[in-house]
Scaffold this motif. Structure first.
Motif, mmCIF file in Angstrom:
data_model
loop_
_atom_site.group_PDB
_atom_site.id
_atom_site.type_symbol
_atom_site.label_atom_id
_atom_site.label_comp_id
_atom_site.label_asym_id
_atom_site.label_seq_id
_atom_site.Cartn_x
_atom_site.Cartn_y
_atom_site.Cartn_z
ATOM 1 N N LYS A 1 -17.472 9.055 2.525
ATOM 2 C CA LYS A 1 -16.385 10.031 2.423
ATOM 3 C C LYS A 1 -15.823 10.035 0.998
ATOM 4 N N THR A 2 -15.214 11.130 0.647
ATOM 5 C CA THR A 2 -14.612 11.233 -0.685
ATOM 6 C C THR A 2 -13.332 12.050 -0.544
ATOM 7 N N PRO A 3 -12.343 11.795 -1.391
ATOM 8 C CA PRO A 3 -11.128 12.608 -1.272
ATOM 9 C C PRO A 3 -11.400 14.053 -1.660
ATOM 10 N N LEU A 4 -10.756 14.964 -0.983
ATOM 11 C CA LEU A 4 -10.848 16.376 -1.388
ATOM 12 C C LEU A 4 -9.557 17.100 -1.031
ATOM 13 N N LEU A 5 -8.868 17.545 -2.068
ATOM 14 C CA LEU A 5 -7.608 18.262 -1.926
ATOM 15 C C LEU A 5 -7.769 19.558 -2.728
ATOM 16 N N GLY B 1 -1.736 23.097 -0.780
ATOM 17 C CA GLY B 1 -2.954 23.670 -0.214
ATOM 18 C C GLY B 1 -3.492 22.901 0.975
ATOM 19 N N ILE B 2 -4.742 22.411 0.836
ATOM 20 C CA ILE B 2 -5.441 21.838 1.985
ATOM 21 C C ILE B 2 -5.957 20.425 1.679
ATOM 22 N N LEU B 3 -5.902 19.559 2.696
ATOM 23 C CA LEU B 3 -6.413 18.193 2.598
ATOM 24 C C LEU B 3 -7.611 18.087 3.531
ATOM 25 N N PHE B 4 -8.782 17.790 2.992
ATOM 26 C CA PHE B 4 -9.976 17.613 3.821
ATOM 27 C C PHE B 4 -10.105 16.134 4.191
ATOM 28 N N THR B 5 -10.120 15.831 5.476
ATOM 29 C CA THR B 5 -10.158 14.429 5.906
ATOM 30 C C THR B 5 -11.571 13.945 6.228
ATOM 31 N N ASN B 6 -12.527 14.849 6.158
ATOM 32 C CA ASN B 6 -13.912 14.474 6.460
ATOM 33 C C ASN B 6 -14.850 14.983 5.372
ATOM 34 N N ALA B 7 -14.353 14.996 4.130
ATOM 35 C CA ALA B 7 -15.210 15.432 3.020
ATOM 36 C C ALA B 7 -16.123 14.268 2.647
ATOM 37 N N SER B 8 -17.364 14.579 2.283
ATOM 38 C CA SER B 8 -18.312 13.510 1.974
ATOM 39 C C SER B 8 -19.233 13.921 0.837
ATOM 40 N N VAL B 9 -20.054 12.962 0.416
ATOM 41 C CA VAL B 9 -21.065 13.247 -0.597
ATOM 42 C C VAL B 9 -22.454 13.137 0.032
ATOM 43 N N THR B 10 -23.445 13.706 -0.637
ATOM 44 C CA THR B 10 -24.809 13.664 -0.104
ATOM 45 C C THR B 10 -25.543 12.412 -0.566
ATOM 46 N N ASN B 11 -24.975 11.728 -1.596
ATOM 47 C CA ASN B 11 -25.624 10.568 -2.202
ATOM 48 C C ASN B 11 -24.533 9.862 -2.988
ATOM 49 N N SER B 12 -24.093 8.691 -2.488
ATOM 50 C CA SER B 12 -22.861 8.100 -2.983
ATOM 51 C C SER B 12 -23.032 7.300 -4.263
ATOM 52 N N ILE B 13 -23.303 8.009 -5.325
ATOM 53 C CA ILE B 13 -23.381 7.357 -6.627
ATOM 54 C C ILE B 13 -23.155 8.402 -7.708
ATOM 55 N N CYS B 14 -22.630 7.922 -8.825
ATOM 56 C CA CYS B 14 -22.052 8.800 -9.842
ATOM 57 C C CYS B 14 -22.883 10.008 -10.280
ATOM 58 N N ALA B 15 -23.890 9.758 -11.110
ATOM 59 C CA ALA B 15 -24.605 10.886 -11.718
ATOM 60 C C ALA B 15 -25.302 11.753 -10.667
ATOM 61 N N PRO B 16 -25.929 11.166 -9.641
ATOM 62 C CA PRO B 16 -26.507 12.021 -8.599
ATOM 63 C C PRO B 16 -25.461 12.904 -7.910
ATOM 64 N N SER B 17 -24.266 12.378 -7.676
ATOM 65 C CA SER B 17 -23.223 13.196 -7.057
ATOM 66 C C SER B 17 -22.862 14.365 -7.977
ATOM 67 N N ARG B 18 -22.750 14.082 -9.262
ATOM 68 C CA ARG B 18 -22.402 15.139 -10.218
ATOM 69 C C ARG B 18 -23.498 16.191 -10.291
ATOM 70 N N ALA B 19 -24.756 15.726 -10.189
ATOM 71 C CA ALA B 19 -25.874 16.680 -10.234
ATOM 72 C C ALA B 19 -25.826 17.583 -8.997
ATOM 73 N N THR B 20 -25.496 17.015 -7.854
ATOM 74 C CA THR B 20 -25.392 17.818 -6.632
ATOM 75 C C THR B 20 -24.237 18.805 -6.741
ATOM 76 N N ILE B 21 -23.118 18.360 -7.291
ATOM 77 C CA ILE B 21 -21.972 19.264 -7.458
ATOM 78 C C ILE B 21 -22.369 20.457 -8.349
ATOM 79 N N LEU B 22 -22.995 20.167 -9.466
ATOM 80 C CA LEU B 22 -23.280 21.231 -10.433
ATOM 81 C C LEU B 22 -24.410 22.164 -9.988
ATOM 82 N N THR B 23 -25.384 21.625 -9.234
ATOM 83 C CA THR B 23 -26.526 22.472 -8.841
ATOM 84 C C THR B 23 -26.379 23.062 -7.446
ATOM 85 N N GLY B 24 -25.522 22.461 -6.604
ATOM 86 C CA GLY B 24 -25.451 22.891 -5.204
ATOM 87 C C GLY B 24 -26.722 22.534 -4.446
ATOM 88 N N LYS B 25 -27.399 21.476 -4.888
ATOM 89 C CA LYS B 25 -28.657 21.070 -4.246
ATOM 90 C C LYS B 25 -28.683 19.572 -3.989
#
Ligand code: SGN
Ligand code: CA
Length: 549
Positions: free
Chosen positions: A376-380, A61-85
């Protein structure tokens, strides 16, 4: 009669097409590891480790070379993933206090729309996930050996073995025995590895402990080109790693060499993890680390600080990468299962991490900063038949975008208050429909372990403008093209005056777009400090350092 026939055929055709749409809705396998740096995935960089199975996802598929997070820490990142906020909207600012489960998460929406949903592994929310038909999750951070699981239907129990293998066994068992063939599914397969304190599986300890890895160019960074935040962060390999927990120096060897247990946590961390092993596991551990400790006793008295830094970097990489070897093997098991069971054709497979990680760059481990290695974070992503194999994208995509991407793929309307964008145009090659040219970042967990100051930022492909606040008021500007290692803050450089002014305007516009402001930051800060006042032990020393009572 003719009318009846017509009516019946209409009903028949429409129920067929409904069935078809239901079947066509893609399955989603969301694979996320914890703290997996893109530098440690060979699809991105093959200097440290070979990860053939994770790479398979990008090949398909696709390799994203500029994927990032909105807040670089575990639980907050997961909350952003699950809520889209963003964090300031979903409220999950830090790892310490529980997730607000009144938030709507995309798995709930998938489940309501007829998806079968399951989660295995690390969530780290302080409460159980909503919207899942099945879950088996680790309490908090979980442990590497003989981990405990909280389960939806069978209570809480311990499983003997290695965490990465066990999470995979549970996932494969669900695919084989619980998955319903007539429903599309969403499967969250979430590794604890390669999170600190990096305990490889028995089968990988010896292999990795004898390897030597190339040092990053900035291992001995003195932070002179940056502000107070980089200088005061407690993430340095030499100064802030635990000798026992992280570097695997036995507590009794620390005593023998007179190495103090600076954090009071160091020997405890060793005990907490290594102390859980059964006799066979411990024997396999000692086979490798006993001789390593003996060699260290000999070497230590003559080691300079530079030698210690180098030694600690190698020890760190040996264990960190050792844990990734089992993640890669286990991802391979899951991909093989999907292939062997005809599940590849209509399945979106994502491999990502909850954030990036420093592998000795700037002399650091851990994350939190908006500087590249942790921002940045890996995204494939693979989706056979939809994504052109071997695609690469350098677009600015974020963990904020997953929820809407999955909802669109499943044909479910995207709630208007979600703040990301569906990645669908980038997945299906309609790249001209993707217009984002800047992303927003905001980190909050301070004061806390590693002491990374609160900051927010705008990031474009060319620049990064950052504001550190609370107990400082400092701006930093980096030229990402000419200074990719982010060694020189050019905020006060007259040559960047116009760029700086433009970025300030764009940052304000982004904050407005996402509904963030200084008032909200102040409110979240006060709430956090209030909650800290009610806690003891680990958080207390950091709190005292900034004058907390
Ligand atoms: C633990 C780690 C920290 C790490 C946090 C958050 N220390 O506290 O190094 O930053 O978790 O990590 S440890 O000695 O307990 O391992 S996160 O990935 O969960 O955000
Ligand atoms: Ca993490």
């Amino acid at each position: 009669m003719r009318i009846l026939y017509l009516l019946l055929s209409i009903i028949f055709v429409s129920s067929c097409s409904e069935e078809k749409t239901a079947k066509q809705r893609p399955n989603i396998v969301f694979i996320m590891s914890d703290d997996h740096a893109y530098q440690a995935i060979s699809a991105y960089d093959n200097r440290l480790i070979h990860t053939p199975n994770i790479d398979r996802v990008a090949k398909m598929g696709i390799l994203f070379t500029n994927a990032s997070v909105t807040n670089s820490i575990c639980a907050p990142s997961r909350a952003t993933i699950l809520t889209g906020k963003h964090t300031h909207i979903n409220g999950k600012t830090d790892n310490h206090f529980p997730f607000d489960t009144t938030n709507v998460t995309f798995p709930q929406l998938l489940q309501e729309a007829g998806y079968q949903t399951a989660m295995f592994g690390k969530l780290h929310f302080g409460n159980n996930p909503k919207g899942f038909d099945q879950f088996k999750i680790l309490p908090g951070q979980g442990v590497y050996y003989n981990p405990i699981f909280i389960t939806k239907n069978e209570g809480t129990y311990e499983v003997e073995g290695y965490v990465t293998d066990i999470i995979t066994d549970m996932t494969l068992d669900w695919l084989e025995n619980e998955r319903k063939a007539d429903q599309p599914f969403f499967l969250a397969y979430l590794h604890k590895a390669p999170h600190r304190e990096w305990l490889p599986a028995e089968r990988h300890i010896a292999e990795f402990a004898q390897k030597t890895f190339p040092e990053p160019a900035t291992l001995f960074d003195d932070y002179s080109g940056r502000g107070t935040a980089a200088k005061e962060a407690e993430m340095n390999l030499l100064h802030h790693m635990n000798w026992a927990g992280d570097s695997k120096i036995y507590p009794e060897v620390m005593d023998q060499l007179g190495i103090p247990d600076a954090s009071g946590w160091d020997k405890g961390a060793f005990e907490r993890e290594v102390g859980r092993m059964n006799l066979t596991q411990r024997a396999n551990w000692d086979k490798v680390y006993q001789p390593m400790n003996e060699a260290f006793i000999q070497a230590f008295p003559n080691m300079t600080d530079e030698d210690k830094m180098r030694w600690r970097y190698q020890r760190y990489m040996q264990d960190y990468l050792g844990t990734i070897a089992s993640v890669d093997e286990n991802v391979g098991r899951v991909l093989d299962y999907l292939e062997a069971n005809g599940l590849m054709e209509n399945t979106i497979i994502v491999y990502t991490s909850d954030q990036g990680f420093y592998l000795g760059e700037h002399g650091w481990f851990d994350k939190r900063f908006v500087y590249d290695e942790s921002f940045k974070t890996p995204l494939l992503v693979a989706w056979p038949g939809k994504i052109q194999p071997g695609t690469k994208s350098d677009e600015l995509v974020q963990n904020l975008d997953f929820a809407q991407t999955f909802l669109e793929a499943a044909g479910i309307p995207q709630p208007e208050d979600m703040q990301g964008e569906s990645l669908m145009p980038l997945l299906t090659g309609e790249t001209d429909k993707w217009t984002r040219d800047a992303v927003y970042y905001h980190y909050y967990e301070y004061p806390s372990i590693h002491m990374v100051k609160r900051h927010y930022a705008i990031v474009t492909k060319e620049y990064k403008l950052i504001h550190f606040y609370y107990d400082v008021d400092e701006w930093e500007l980096y030229d990402r093209v000419n200074d990719p290692q982010e060694l020189k803050n050019v905020y006060d450089d007259p040559a960047y005056k116009e760029i700086r002014e433009k970025l300030h305007e764009d940052l304000e516009a982004l904050r407005e777009k996402y509904g963030d402001s200084s008032e909200i930051s102040q409110k979240l800060l006060e709430e956090y400090l209030d909650k800290l006042r009610g806690t003891e032990q680990r958080l207390a020393p950091s709190f005292k350092k900034v004058g907390g009572d």
